[in-house]
Design a protein around this motif. Structure first.
Motif, PDB file in Angstrom:
ATOM      1  N   CYS A   1      69.013  21.792  15.304  1.00  0.00           N
ATOM      2  CA  CYS A   1      70.210  21.994  14.484  1.00  0.00           C
ATOM      3  C   CYS A   1      71.426  22.236  15.384  1.00  0.00           C
TER       4      CYS A   1
ATOM      5  N   CYS B   1      64.544  25.823  15.616  1.00  0.00           N
ATOM      6  CA  CYS B   1      64.166  24.403  15.549  1.00  0.00           C
ATOM      7  C   CYS B   1      64.557  23.621  16.798  1.00  0.00           C
ATOM      8  N   ASN B   2      65.574  24.091  17.502  1.00  0.00           N
ATOM      9  CA  ASN B   2      66.091  23.414  18.690  1.00  0.00           C
ATOM     10  C   ASN B   2      66.751  22.070  18.404  1.00  0.00           C
TER      11      ASN B   2
ATOM     12  N   CYS C   1      69.467  29.954  13.764  1.00  0.00           N
ATOM     13  CA  CYS C   1      68.997  28.591  13.479  1.00  0.00           C
ATOM     14  C   CYS C   1      69.144  28.274  11.984  1.00  0.00           C
TER      15      CYS C   1
HETATM   16 ZN   LIG Z   1      67.888  25.353  14.767  1.00  0.00          ZN
END
Ligand SMILES: [Zn+2]
Length: 544
Positions: free
Chosen positions: A76, A73-74, A62
């Motif tokens: 990027c 972060c889900n 990440c």
């Molecule tokens: Zn990320």
């Protein structure tokens, strides 16, 4: 509708339910920059091994991750492409397929290429790693021996013991546990809420029982119910789709049996059969519950409490106190034998009825006699030939002589010694034979006393006083305080006995009597961990 397990697949560590130790260890490794080159995630299917591997891979790659945090972060580009299965440095290999084996063989070549991202990690997730052939395992081993930097292997397997030891010695191992019932429940209720459906608690329990600790199975069962298109999942609706589960009915049946209510038990089986319950499943459920009772009667720490439903432990406890150890053991052995016979039987429920009739034998006696006799025919094992012939247990008039070699624990029904009650003419053996009846009565008035009394043995009768051996002074003092109560129960059967003298004595040292239950007690006492007495003592010290 996409599969629920994909829609609700956890995307960060926090969303993962259960596996707390593994989660914490991996997160600490990420934060402290102490990851190793190879990991082994082992555990039953559907317990989150590949999900955890993907979250771990995401966190390591990440771009936005803060150095002191482990969560990805889900949002990027790397996180997103991992979520879309498009990340070039995350290679997932299914070792069960031929392609997987070829891929492993080619690994040595492929692995020379560094991760595409600066400071990133190249991660290989090898699923079903135990399926690798010997050649492929050796190829993998070579790679594991000289791993390039910033490359991590995560091997996932349901059968770690099938893997070659040299690989096992090179990996950091994590054991994934089946999810506890409370964790599965949390997951099911969460998804139901998100999907805006109402679900009966009974249905939740039924899903948990069927999933056996696997989140993916629980999700796919729930998915079946939701896709059937109702906003209110009732037990009737669920039964129509999933079939009826007799787990709770098996409890009802065992409760009838624990009270020696054979008529009600048999009637209950007929009722279940008529309402469409499968007899095979009923037998499996009876086996599951009886096995738990059996474990509880040996030592309560043998029970996996997290695998029980709410309130189930107290139900088991009460059955463990009311059904004798020998009966439970015989019941389990007999169920094992008949579990594959329901399809060929004249009536599917007939083998089960015969097992019950033989273990909880009843004749045309009054209720009191029924209870005593049925407690005394404990040594009934159903064999295949018994089921065909269905012999009746015949009471034996004479008690076996004392001081003869101990009889084998398992005997055929026709050999089972059954004592006719002989009011007034008490001997040690006949008093021991009414122990189950005394214990049943004691259980109603003082449960803890019943537990202690069950561990004693009558050893002699001197001048109308029965001498009863008890293992520890602690128990003896408890029993002494309750002499009057216990004497009342004994004199109900044998008025000639006027007193009790409790003596502290090793129960194993009085193993010369030919009393079969005696052998069981001793066998068990030998195996019992030393602290069991203290444990029981602690639990009950205030209640006596
Ligand atoms: Zn990320």
């Amino acid at each position: 509708m996409p599969a629920l397990y994909r829609t609700y697949r956890p995307q960060n560590f926090q969303q993962v339910i259960g596996q707390e130790i593994i989660k914490t260890t991996l997160q600490n490794a990420i934060i402290n920059n102490r990851t190793v080159h190879s990991y082994l995630f082992s555990g039953p299917r559907g317990t989150g091994k590949t999900t955890m591997a993907r979250i771990f891979s995401k966190a390591l790659n990440c771009i936005n991750r803060q150095p002191n945090l482990a969560e990805p972060c889900n949002t990027c580009i790397n996180c997103k492409s991992i979520n879309d299965n498009a990340f070039i440095d995350l290679i997932e290999i299914d070792a069960a397929s031929n392609r997987g084996i070829d891929e492993i063989r080619n690994l040595k070549e492929a692995i020379r290429f560094a991760p595409s991202q600066k400071n990133g990690y190249k991660i290989y997730i090898i699923d079903e790693a135990h399926m690798l052939t010997k050649d492929a395992s050796n190829a993998l081993l070579k790679t594991l021996e000289e791993p390039p930097s910033n490359t991590i292997f995560i091997l996932a397997t349901t059968d770690a013991h099938k893997m070659i030891p040299t690989i096992l010695s090179r990996v950091q191992k994590f054991d994934f546990k089946p999810l506890a019932h409370s964790e599965l429940k949390q997951k099911i209720l969460f998804i139901a809420k998100e999907e805006k459906v109402k679900i009966d608690e009974q249905v939740v329990n039924q899903i948990i029982l069927q999933a056996m600790g696997g989140a993916r199975d629980a999700e796919s069962i729930l998915g079946k119910l939701i896709s059937a298109g109702t906003e209110d999942i009732t037990i009737d609706f669920a039964s129509a789709i999933l079939g009826k589960n007799s787990y709770f009915e098996a409890y009802t049946l065992l409760e009838f049996l624990s009270q020696n209510q054979i008529y009600l038990a048999i009637r209950h089986i007929h009722k279940l059969y008529a309402s469409g319950y499968g007899i095979d499943q009923l037998i499996v459920n009876l086996l599951t519950i009886s096995h738990n009772i059996f474990l509880l009667q040996i030592e309560n720490s043998l029970i996996q409490k997290e695998s029980l439903l709410d309130d189930e432990y107290s139900k088991l406890e009460s059955l463990a106190l009311t059904i004798s150890k020998v009966k439970i053991r015989n019941f389990i052995q007999s169920l094992e034998i008949i579990k594959s016979q329901t399809h060929t039987a004249y009536l599917p429920y007939l083998p089960l009825e015969l097992v019950i009739a033989q273990i909880w034998e009843i004749d045309n006696m009054n209720n009191n006699e029924k209870n005593i006799i049925s407690d005394n025919i404990d040594n009934t094992i159903i064999t295949k030939s018994d089921i065909k012939l269905a012999p009746k247990t015949k009471p034996v008039e004479n008690t076996p002589p004392l001081n003869t070699p101990p009889a084998p624990t398992i005997t055929q029904p026709k050999d089972s010694p059954v004592v006719k009650e002989t009011s007034g003419s008490a001997d040690v053996y006949s008093v021991y034979k009414i122990y189950p009846a005394i214990n049943k009565a004691l259980t109603k008035t003082n449960k803890s006393l019943a537990i202690i009394f069950a561990q004693t043995q009558p050893v002699d009768i001197i001048d109308n006083t029965i001498v009863i051996a008890v293992e520890s002074d602690f128990y003896r003092s408890r029993l002494d305080k309750n002499t009057k109560l216990i004497l009342e129960y004994i004199t109900e059967h044998y008025p000639s006995i006027l007193g009790i003298n409790f003596v502290t004595k090793k129960v194993s040292s009085i193993n010369t009597m030919n009393i079969e239950p005696n052998n069981d007690f001793n066998a068990e006492d030998d195996e019992k961990p030393k602290d069991i007495n203290d444990t029981i003592a602690d639990i009950f010290k205030d209640s006596l």
